[in-house]
Design an enzyme around this catalytic site. Structure first.
Site, PDB file in Angstrom:
ATOM      1  N   HIS A  11      34.945  42.815  22.046  1.00  0.00           N
ATOM      2  CA  HIS A  11      36.330  42.922  22.469  1.00  0.00           C
ATOM      3  C   HIS A  11      36.881  41.550  22.813  1.00  0.00           C
ATOM      4  O   HIS A  11      36.154  40.568  22.907  1.00  0.00           O
ATOM      5  CB  HIS A  11      36.448  43.844  23.681  1.00  0.00           C
ATOM      6  CG  HIS A  11      35.699  43.357  24.898  1.00  0.00           C
ATOM      7  ND1 HIS A  11      34.325  43.434  24.996  1.00  0.00           N
ATOM      8  CD2 HIS A  11      36.114  42.763  26.044  1.00  0.00           C
ATOM      9  CE1 HIS A  11      33.932  42.932  26.154  1.00  0.00           C
ATOM     10  NE2 HIS A  11      34.998  42.511  26.810  1.00  0.00           N
ATOM     11  N   ASP A  20      39.913  39.346  34.231  1.00  0.00           N
ATOM     12  CA  ASP A  20      39.761  38.397  33.130  1.00  0.00           C
ATOM     13  C   ASP A  20      40.354  37.047  33.532  1.00  0.00           C
ATOM     14  O   ASP A  20      41.572  36.924  33.695  1.00  0.00           O
ATOM     15  CB  ASP A  20      40.457  38.917  31.867  1.00  0.00           C
ATOM     16  CG  ASP A  20      39.690  40.040  31.198  1.00  0.00           C
ATOM     17  OD1 ASP A  20      38.553  40.305  31.625  1.00  0.00           O
ATOM     18  OD2 ASP A  20      40.217  40.642  30.251  1.00  0.00           O
ATOM     19  N   GLU A  36      34.090  48.697  27.330  1.00  0.00           N
ATOM     20  CA  GLU A  36      33.883  50.086  27.753  1.00  0.00           C
ATOM     21  C   GLU A  36      34.157  51.074  26.623  1.00  0.00           C
ATOM     22  O   GLU A  36      35.000  50.828  25.745  1.00  0.00           O
ATOM     23  CB  GLU A  36      34.804  50.400  28.944  1.00  0.00           C
ATOM     24  CG  GLU A  36      34.484  49.556  30.157  1.00  0.00           C
ATOM     25  CD  GLU A  36      35.533  49.620  31.242  1.00  0.00           C
ATOM     26  OE1 GLU A  36      35.186  49.376  32.421  1.00  0.00           O
ATOM     27  OE2 GLU A  36      36.704  49.887  30.930  1.00  0.00           O
ATOM     28  N   HIS A  92      39.667  56.354  38.400  1.00  0.00           N
ATOM     29  CA  HIS A  92      39.647  57.225  39.578  1.00  0.00           C
ATOM     30  C   HIS A  92      41.036  57.614  40.074  1.00  0.00           C
ATOM     31  O   HIS A  92      41.149  58.464  40.970  1.00  0.00           O
ATOM     32  CB  HIS A  92      38.902  56.517  40.714  1.00  0.00           C
ATOM     33  CG  HIS A  92      39.506  55.196  41.082  1.00  0.00           C
ATOM     34  ND1 HIS A  92      40.560  55.075  41.952  1.00  0.00           N
ATOM     35  CD2 HIS A  92      39.211  53.938  40.665  1.00  0.00           C
ATOM     36  CE1 HIS A  92      40.882  53.795  42.078  1.00  0.00           C
ATOM     37  NE2 HIS A  92      40.086  53.088  41.299  1.00  0.00           N
ATOM     38  N   THR A 127      31.201  52.317  36.358  1.00  0.00           N
ATOM     39  CA  THR A 127      31.846  51.360  37.253  1.00  0.00           C
ATOM     40  C   THR A 127      32.396  52.048  38.507  1.00  0.00           C
ATOM     41  O   THR A 127      32.217  53.242  38.693  1.00  0.00           O
ATOM     42  CB  THR A 127      32.995  50.638  36.529  1.00  0.00           C
ATOM     43  OG1 THR A 127      33.961  51.622  36.113  1.00  0.00           O
ATOM     44  CG2 THR A 127      32.483  49.912  35.305  1.00  0.00           C
ATOM     45  N   GLU A 139      27.978  49.496  38.328  1.00  0.00           N
ATOM     46  CA  GLU A 139      28.628  48.212  38.553  1.00  0.00           C
ATOM     47  C   GLU A 139      29.732  48.411  39.580  1.00  0.00           C
ATOM     48  O   GLU A 139      30.257  49.517  39.722  1.00  0.00           O
ATOM     49  CB  GLU A 139      29.266  47.664  37.268  1.00  0.00           C
ATOM     50  CG  GLU A 139      28.315  47.350  36.145  1.00  0.00           C
ATOM     51  CD  GLU A 139      29.040  46.845  34.904  1.00  0.00           C
ATOM     52  OE1 GLU A 139      30.290  46.677  34.973  1.00  0.00           O
ATOM     53  OE2 GLU A 139      28.377  46.621  33.883  1.00  0.00           O
ATOM     54  N   ASN A 140      30.097  47.347  40.280  1.00  0.00           N
ATOM     55  CA  ASN A 140      31.311  47.396  41.076  1.00  0.00           C
ATOM     56  C   ASN A 140      32.483  46.984  40.192  1.00  0.00           C
ATOM     57  O   ASN A 140      32.363  46.109  39.344  1.00  0.00           O
ATOM     58  CB  ASN A 140      31.224  46.500  42.321  1.00  0.00           C
ATOM     59  CG  ASN A 140      30.721  45.101  42.022  1.00  0.00           C
ATOM     60  OD1 ASN A 140      29.744  44.932  41.296  1.00  0.00           O
ATOM     61  ND2 ASN A 140      31.370  44.102  42.595  1.00  0.00           N
ATOM     62  N   LEU A 160      35.535  45.816  41.189  1.00  0.00           N
ATOM     63  CA  LEU A 160      36.270  44.667  41.703  1.00  0.00           C
ATOM     64  C   LEU A 160      35.340  43.808  42.550  1.00  0.00           C
ATOM     65  O   LEU A 160      34.381  44.318  43.140  1.00  0.00           O
ATOM     66  CB  LEU A 160      37.468  45.129  42.553  1.00  0.00           C
ATOM     67  CG  LEU A 160      38.514  45.999  41.836  1.00  0.00           C
ATOM     68  CD1 LEU A 160      39.528  46.544  42.842  1.00  0.00           C
ATOM     69  CD2 LEU A 160      39.217  45.222  40.729  1.00  0.00           C
ATOM     70  N   ARG A 180      30.895  39.349  40.685  1.00  0.00           N
ATOM     71  CA  ARG A 180      30.247  38.562  39.678  1.00  0.00           C
ATOM     72  C   ARG A 180      29.857  37.259  40.314  1.00  0.00           C
ATOM     73  O   ARG A 180      30.270  36.963  41.451  1.00  0.00           O
ATOM     74  CB  ARG A 180      31.156  38.417  38.461  1.00  0.00           C
ATOM     75  CG  ARG A 180      31.715  37.126  38.106  1.00  0.00           C
ATOM     76  CD  ARG A 180      32.545  37.094  36.835  1.00  0.00           C
ATOM     77  NE  ARG A 180      33.215  38.267  36.305  1.00  0.00           N
ATOM     78  CZ  ARG A 180      32.832  38.939  35.247  1.00  0.00           C
ATOM     79  NH1 ARG A 180      31.763  38.532  34.563  1.00  0.00           N
ATOM     80  NH2 ARG A 180      33.487  39.987  34.850  1.00  0.00           N
TER      81      ARG A 180
END
Length: 580
Positions: A195, A203, A287, A405, A447, A485-486, A488, A523
């Protein structure tokens, strides 16, 4: 004469570094070293979104990533230095844990808890095929290792490796980064990133699709995902042409397959030992979903419902064939025309509204079944290719599923539907995803693990905790390993606690929740290495490693804080030494 480790850190940071040798010979003068370092800003490129209407294509330049601070020292180097100053203490700590727990270190494969990986910066490899900020990267990886991190996750960008010519792969930068991880004893989750980077949450740089692929999209815009207003999305090739030779004589799936085989052949010596997982990108942000909520140009803003992405000619032809196959050709002309706009809420639309909404009609059931099944079929095609490439190499294959969510508490679950997950109050949309992954032996990576319901806007009926439980149950029923994963960046103890609860559920009643097979932390960046955040992170990694052991939280936290304390050099903290 070779510089000592403190002086090497000074050389990396480009700042004066004074070290008091307490414990050395009496009267020994302190030493210092000052070496200048040159930081190069990451390259920026153009992010384009074309709209099918009169006038020229829209052009947008993505904001440049933050530059390294001037006149100071990067916080990641500061704490990396702290960790590197006392490697013998780290080794003693690993040895002690190995003796106490038997077998491997609590930081390695012998642990009974949940191993923690850390995502690398998106621009870890540059456009000139080198490791970005190589010395800082090396010091940071060493710090992660001493903190007990299991490994790292790195994006292997299609747009970088095969950027110039089809079938010509340049693995420069990735070879160095993988060898660096191996040297530090870190495992690697390699993401086959098919992607575009740029246009999604988090990003910080722009890496487009390969130049030659973008040229083909310019010739045939229907290769790109398209919404009902004719807006083209350049983030990922439309799944509608998966099996069509639209990319210089190859199909998109063939391009992905060739890329994965080339990666396998180049790094075969690392597969199964250093490289332990291949996460296969299947859509925007890597994703398995449609690009239904694009942020570029302000198209979508949280918590909008998004929009269906099925209006390129290849998707329309598929819809037409599906409608004719059930004797309803009139349903094949278009997607829903009353599904609102990207930033509407469900009740603003006829299709998603609570009462008598089109989503709950016969037509709605047909369309949503076709739309979601097309996404599942896309996943099947790429998983067949990934298993053909990486079978018998000892690596796991994983697929990332988005944690959508918002509006989860409504009946229609509109944002999930536009993304391709046919999940409503009346239907479990994640069971088919888990079952598809089960057929191919893949891991489900989910996520939003760090989020709590009450932290989210209640008027948008956000329910990340309920969503995580639903996905975990679907994975458990399908006997699919679940990873997390988180969504944010979070450094607070509330988020860490929520991750631990989701990743390693406690015993409830007569049943024990199944632990995640791994957790990837988003990250590695300068904020992570700020002293307060770093201390909390080391404690978090320690608690994840001890999950399932009969240790109270306070004991684990005490051990982690002691570990952080002994990693500090004698005298003034290294962070202070590096910033003055």
């Amino acid at each position: 004469m070779a510089m000592s480790l403190p002086h090497q850190i000074g050389a990396i940071s480009g700042a004066p570094l004074s070290i008091d040798h307490q414990g050395g010979h009496s009267g020994e003068a302190p030493s210092s070293a000052t070496v200048s370092a040159i930081w190069r800003p990451a390259l920026a490129s153009t992010l384009r979104v074309s709209v099918q209407k009169s006038g020229p294509d829209l052009e947008r330049v993505s904001p440049s990533p933050p530059l390294s601070p001037r006149g100071g020292v990067r916080p990641d180097l500061s704490v990396a230095a702290q960790a590197l100053m006392m490697p013998s203490l780290a080794a003693e700590e690993d040895s002690r844990q190995e003796r106490e727990h038997g077998g491997g270190s609590a930081h390695g494969e012998g642990r009974s808890g949940v191993p923690v990986f850390v995502m690398m910066p998106l621009d870890s490899v540059t456009f000139d095929h080198t490791v970005n900020r190589k010395k800082a990267m090396n010091a940071s990886l060493q710090a992660l290792k001493t903190a007990g991190v299991e490994g790292i996750m790195m994006d292997v960008w299609w747009g970088l490796v095969e950027g110039e010519s089809p079938g010509k792969y340049n693995w420069g930068g990735y070879s160095d980064l993988l060898e660096m991880a191996k040297k530090h004893g870190l495992k690697v989750q390699a993401v086959m990133s098919f992607h575009q980077c740029g246009g999604n949450v988090g990003d910080s740089c722009t890496i487009p699709l390969p130049r030659w692929a973008v040229e083909e999209i310019d010739k045939d815009p229907d290769i790109a995902y398209t919404d009902q207003w004719g807006r083209r999305n350049y983030e990922y090739i439309s799944l509608g042409c998966d099996a069509l030779p639209v990319l210089k004589g190859r199909t998109p799936v063939q391009c992905y397959s060739d890329f994965m085989r080339a990666f396998r052949d180049t790094f075969s010596h690392l597969l199964g030992n250093t490289i332990v997982e291949i996460q296969v990108g299947m859509g925007p942000a890597g994703e398995l979903r449609y690009p239904s909520y694009p942020e570029q140009n302000g198209t979508w803003k949280f918590p909008g419902i998004g929009a269906f992405q099925c209006y390129d000619k290849y998707m329309r032809q598929s819809l037409k064939s599906a409608a004719e196959a059930i004797g309803k050709p009139e349903w094949g002309h278009s997607g829903p025309t009353d599904a609102g706009h990207y930033n509407n809420w469900p009740e603003d639309t006829n299709f998603f509204k609570r009462e008598n909404g089109g989503w709950n009609s016969q037509y709605g059931e047909f369309f949503l079944s076709w739309y979601s099944q097309s996404l599942l079929d896309h996943g099947e095609r790429i998983l067949r290719s990934s298993n053909a490439a990486f079978g018998n190499t000892g690596v796991k294959i994983s697929v990332k599923v988005a944690g959508i969510h918002w509006h989860y508490g409504t009946r229609s679950h509109a944002p999930e539907l536009t993304a391709g997950y046919y999940n409503t109050r009346l239907r479990d949309g994640y069971a088919p995803v888990a079952e598809m992954l089960s057929r191919h032996g893949a891991v489900l990576n989910f996520t939003c693990i760090e989020m709590r319901d009450h932290e989210q806007p209640q008027d948008a009926q956000c329910a990340p905790e309920k969503l995580v439980r639903q996905v975990a149950l679907a994975a458990q029923k399908a006997q699919v390993p679940l990873a997390g994963e988180n969504a944010l960046p979070r450094f607070d103890e509330y988020a860490h606690g929520q991750i631990l609860r989701s990743a390693a559920p406690v015993v409830e009643g007569n049943s024990e929740g199944k632990k995640m097979c791994a957790f990837t932390y988003l990250r590695m960046n300068p904020d992570l290495f700020q002293p307060e955040n770093w201390s909390k992170f080391v404690c978090f990694v320690n608690r994840m490693g001890e999950a399932g052991r009969e240790k109270c939280r306070e004991e684990v936290e005490r051990e982690a804080k002691l570990f952080v304390h002994v990693m500090q050099p004698q005298g003034a903290p290294m962070a202070a030494a590096l910033t003055h």
